[in-house]
Design a protein around this motif. Structure first.
Motif, PDB file in Angstrom:
ATOM      1  N   UNK A 223       4.776  -9.656  -2.998  1.00 11.12           N
ATOM      2  CA  UNK A 223       5.459  -9.287  -1.761  1.00 11.12           C
ATOM      3  C   UNK A 223       6.865  -8.758  -2.013  1.00 11.12           C
ATOM      4  N   UNK A 224       7.429  -9.037  -3.183  1.00 12.52           N
ATOM      5  CA  UNK A 224       8.802  -8.629  -3.469  1.00 12.52           C
ATOM      6  C   UNK A 224       8.878  -7.317  -4.247  1.00 12.52           C
ATOM      7  N   UNK A 225       7.736  -6.669  -4.482  1.00 13.62           N
ATOM      8  CA  UNK A 225       7.741  -5.390  -5.198  1.00 13.62           C
ATOM      9  C   UNK A 225       8.560  -4.359  -4.425  1.00 13.62           C
ATOM     10  N   UNK A 226       9.257  -3.498  -5.149  1.00 11.17           N
ATOM     11  CA  UNK A 226      10.159  -2.528  -4.513  1.00 11.17           C
ATOM     12  C   UNK A 226       9.414  -1.489  -3.685  1.00 11.17           C
ATOM     13  N   UNK A 227       8.246  -1.065  -4.152  1.00  6.72           N
ATOM     14  CA  UNK A 227       7.477  -0.061  -3.417  1.00  6.72           C
ATOM     15  C   UNK A 227       6.138  -0.640  -2.991  1.00  6.72           C
ATOM     16  N   UNK A 228       5.616  -0.119  -1.877  1.00  2.04           N
ATOM     17  CA  UNK A 228       4.391  -0.658  -1.307  1.00  2.04           C
ATOM     18  C   UNK A 228       3.194  -0.516  -2.248  1.00  2.04           C
ATOM     19  N   UNK A 229       3.175   0.559  -3.049  1.00  2.00           N
ATOM     20  CA  UNK A 229       2.026   0.781  -3.917  1.00  2.00           C
ATOM     21  C   UNK A 229       1.966  -0.210  -5.077  1.00  2.00           C
ATOM     22  N   UNK A 230       3.066  -0.919  -5.313  1.00  2.00           N
ATOM     23  CA  UNK A 230       3.091  -1.915  -6.387  1.00  2.00           C
ATOM     24  C   UNK A 230       2.879  -3.342  -5.888  1.00  2.00           C
ATOM     25  N   UNK A 231       2.674  -3.489  -4.588  1.00  5.73           N
ATOM     26  CA  UNK A 231       2.444  -4.826  -4.036  1.00  5.73           C
ATOM     27  C   UNK A 231       1.019  -5.301  -4.263  1.00  5.73           C
ATOM     28  N   UNK A 232       0.117  -4.379  -4.589  1.00  2.79           N
ATOM     29  CA  UNK A 232      -1.288  -4.723  -4.858  1.00  2.79           C
ATOM     30  C   UNK A 232      -1.967  -5.327  -3.628  1.00  2.79           C
ATOM     31  N   UNK A 233      -1.718  -4.732  -2.468  1.00  2.00           N
ATOM     32  CA  UNK A 233      -2.340  -5.233  -1.245  1.00  2.00           C
ATOM     33  C   UNK A 233      -3.807  -4.800  -1.169  1.00  2.00           C
ATOM     34  N   UNK A 234      -4.654  -5.686  -0.687  1.00  2.00           N
ATOM     35  CA  UNK A 234      -6.053  -5.331  -0.441  1.00  2.00           C
ATOM     36  C   UNK A 234      -6.103  -4.210   0.590  1.00  2.00           C
ATOM     37  N   UNK A 235      -6.960  -3.226   0.334  1.00  2.00           N
ATOM     38  CA  UNK A 235      -7.074  -2.064   1.215  1.00  2.00           C
ATOM     39  C   UNK A 235      -8.443  -2.058   1.896  1.00  2.00           C
ATOM     40  N   UNK A 236      -8.429  -2.018   3.212  1.00  2.00           N
ATOM     41  CA  UNK A 236      -9.660  -1.938   4.001  1.00  2.00           C
ATOM     42  C   UNK A 236      -9.669  -0.598   4.721  1.00  2.00           C
TER      43      UNK A 236
ATOM     44  N   UNK B 288       5.698 -10.081  10.174  1.00  2.00           N
ATOM     45  CA  UNK B 288       5.605 -10.820   8.923  1.00  2.00           C
ATOM     46  C   UNK B 288       4.777  -9.989   7.947  1.00  2.00           C
ATOM     47  N   UNK B 289       5.233  -9.902   6.705  1.00  2.00           N
ATOM     48  CA  UNK B 289       4.516  -9.141   5.697  1.00  2.00           C
ATOM     49  C   UNK B 289       3.164  -9.759   5.381  1.00  2.00           C
ATOM     50  N   UNK B 290       2.157  -8.926   5.157  1.00  2.00           N
ATOM     51  CA  UNK B 290       0.814  -9.410   4.840  1.00  2.00           C
ATOM     52  C   UNK B 290       0.311  -8.718   3.578  1.00  2.00           C
ATOM     53  N   UNK B 291      -0.676  -9.326   2.916  1.00  2.00           N
ATOM     54  CA  UNK B 291      -1.130  -8.832   1.619  1.00  2.00           C
ATOM     55  C   UNK B 291      -2.337  -7.908   1.719  1.00  2.00           C
ATOM     56  N   UNK B 292      -2.556  -7.320   2.898  1.00  2.00           N
ATOM     57  CA  UNK B 292      -3.622  -6.330   3.033  1.00  2.00           C
ATOM     58  C   UNK B 292      -3.232  -5.282   4.061  1.00  2.00           C
ATOM     59  N   UNK B 293      -3.921  -4.146   3.991  1.00  2.00           N
ATOM     60  CA  UNK B 293      -3.633  -3.055   4.925  1.00  2.00           C
ATOM     61  C   UNK B 293      -4.935  -2.418   5.384  1.00  2.00           C
ATOM     62  N   UNK B 294      -4.913  -1.875   6.586  1.00  2.00           N
ATOM     63  CA  UNK B 294      -6.094  -1.275   7.187  1.00  2.00           C
ATOM     64  C   UNK B 294      -5.863   0.207   7.418  1.00  2.00           C
TER      65      UNK B 294
ATOM     66  N   UNK C 202     -14.986  -6.729   8.932  1.00  2.00           N
ATOM     67  CA  UNK C 202     -13.567  -6.439   8.704  1.00  2.00           C
ATOM     68  C   UNK C 202     -12.759  -7.727   8.796  1.00  2.00           C
ATOM     69  N   UNK C 203     -13.035  -8.524   9.807  1.00  2.00           N
ATOM     70  CA  UNK C 203     -12.354  -9.810   9.992  1.00  2.00           C
ATOM     71  C   UNK C 203     -12.547 -10.719   8.787  1.00  2.00           C
ATOM     72  N   UNK C 204     -13.773 -10.785   8.294  1.00  2.00           N
ATOM     73  CA  UNK C 204     -14.055 -11.674   7.177  1.00  2.00           C
ATOM     74  C   UNK C 204     -13.404 -11.182   5.886  1.00  2.00           C
ATOM     75  N   UNK C 205     -13.377  -9.872   5.667  1.00  2.00           N
ATOM     76  CA  UNK C 205     -12.674  -9.342   4.492  1.00  2.00           C
ATOM     77  C   UNK C 205     -11.201  -9.732   4.568  1.00  2.00           C
ATOM     78  N   UNK C 206     -10.620  -9.636   5.758  1.00  2.00           N
ATOM     79  CA  UNK C 206      -9.216 -10.010   5.935  1.00  2.00           C
ATOM     80  C   UNK C 206      -8.992 -11.497   5.669  1.00  2.00           C
ATOM     81  N   UNK C 207      -9.970 -12.328   5.979  1.00  2.00           N
ATOM     82  CA  UNK C 207      -9.856 -13.769   5.731  1.00  2.00           C
ATOM     83  C   UNK C 207     -10.047 -14.110   4.252  1.00  2.00           C
ATOM     84  N   UNK C 208     -10.835 -13.312   3.532  1.00  2.00           N
ATOM     85  CA  UNK C 208     -11.269 -13.697   2.191  1.00  2.00           C
ATOM     86  C   UNK C 208     -10.593 -12.957   1.048  1.00  2.00           C
TER      87      UNK C 208
END
Length: 378
Positions: free
Chosen positions: A79-92, A134-140, A65-71
């Motif tokens: 990060x500026x997308x209006x809705x969370x589903x359009x931010x294209x965050x990596x999902x773990x 702080x906003x991040x580009x992935x979610x768990x 999990x840690x390594x996926x978050x790093x990579x």
């Protein structure tokens, strides 16, 4: 150049070494995750995101999990997308029934400060009102079962099978050459330091600095990463590993740019997408810094920083002191305090708070193809 074992130099907050099993798990997870995600590509502005399911909560799988978050950081994150589903965050998605898993993930050997300061990182988890986020580009997502089909499902059996089939030197040793070359971009001196913060995404502004970098830094004799600096100092270790984690993402960035190729030269494409690539690199860096134990400034620290607005040198020294791991204290209560970094904020806030540092990401993006070209030859 011989491969290295830099993870052995990481220390806990109290200064003690991590157990060998933990260090070995980091190596295994890194080799496995980088191999499995090697061909994941998202083009700039492309809709979609990576979804990885991790089954199990053993120390090895939490290291995965840690390594996926790093990579797993991709150039289509917005990060500026209006809705969370359009931010294209990596999902773990972590499959576990352990009640204490959230606290386990906050341990230094796993995600450390990412669940604490990462905004909306753990789905359904609310942060304390006084915690700077702080906003991040992935979610768990933490679930007790998951049976849906997924592009990537990681199990302990798969990880062990991969490691058993690989040469030990390919698992427990790392080629650090790209990281070494990346570190040299910070040694350009006035040719880079004197660049103003305006028009930071224009490739023309970096022409002279890039020329010096290519002909002086990249042409210099390769050295081991652990040969530079004092590796008993946690600051040296974490700053050097930052270059390694950064270099691990060079190839995915290159593949994203190659996917955009029509008839343009590669260098033109890197320049064309400089802003998007720079934002992606900052997002990756934020996650890495939180995992390495750094945190955003709190209200009191931000206030003091603002009071030093008219004294640039004192402000610089204050920011420098905040981000240092403190060691050799006289008492035994807390040998190393978690440092705070002024740049742990959104890219939009960084433009306002510390615009000078934006040029590092912009220059790095232009240097990546040169680093890859150099290392592939060697």
């Amino acid at each position: 150049m011989d491969k290295e074992q830099p993870f052995e130099y990481l220390r806990k907050k109290d200064g003690s070494p991590f157990p060998k099993e933990t260090v070995d798990n980091w190596y295994k997870a890194r080799a496995y995750v980088l191999d499995r995600l090697e061909n994941v590509v998202f083009k700039p502005n492309e809709a979609g995101h990576l979804h990885v399911v991790v089954k199990g909560d053993t120390p090895l799988m939490l290291s995965v999990v840690r390594q996926v978050a790093l990579s797993a950081h991709y150039v289509n994150y917005d990060e500026e997308a209006e809705t969370d589903d359009k931010k294209n965050r990596t999902e773990i998605t972590l499959v576990t029934t352990r009640p204490s898993i959230k606290e386990e993930l906050k341990k230094e050997e796993y995600l450390y400060n990412l669940p604490v300061y990462g905004k909306d990182f753990i789905r359904g988890e609310s942060a304390a009102p006084d915690i700077p986020l702080v906003g991040v580009d992935l979610e768990l997502h933490i679930v007790d079962k998951y049976d849906k089909p997924c592009q990537f499902t990681f199990t302990e059996e798969d990880v062990n099978r991969f490691c058993d089939a690989s040469h030990p030197d390919d698992i427990f040793k790392i080629d650090t050459l790209k990281a070494v070359y990346a570190s040299r971009m910070y040694d350009l001196g006035s040719v880079f330091d004197n660049l103003p913060a305006e028009d930071i995404h224009s490739a023309r502004r970096y022409a002279m600095a890039l020329n010096v970098y290519q002909h002086k830094k990249l042409s210099a004799k390769p050295t081991k990463m652990t040969e530079k600096g004092d590796w008993t100092d946690p600051n040296t270790v974490k700053e050097s590993l930052s270059n390694l984690f950064c270099a691990d993402c060079f190839k995915p960035k290159q593949k994203a740019i190659e996917a955009c190729r029509t008839k343009k030269k590669q260098k033109d494409l890197w320049a064309m997408h400089n802003e998007i690539l720079s934002k992606s690199e900052h997002a990756r860096w934020v996650v890495e810094k939180l995992i390495m134990g750094y945190r955003p400034l709190n209200e009191e620290e931000h206030y003091k920083d603002e009071t030093l607005f008219t004294d640039s040198e004192r402000r610089r020294q204050y920011r420098k002191a905040l981000k240092k791991w403190k060691s050799n204290l006289t008492d035994d209560s807390n040998p190393w305090d978690n440092p705070a970094h002024i740049d742990l904020c959104s890219y939009a806030d960084l433009r306002r708070i510390n615009p000078y540092n934006l040029k590092y990401d912009s220059f790095l993006v232009l240097a990546i193809p040169e680093i890859l070209k150099k290392t592939e030859k060697q």
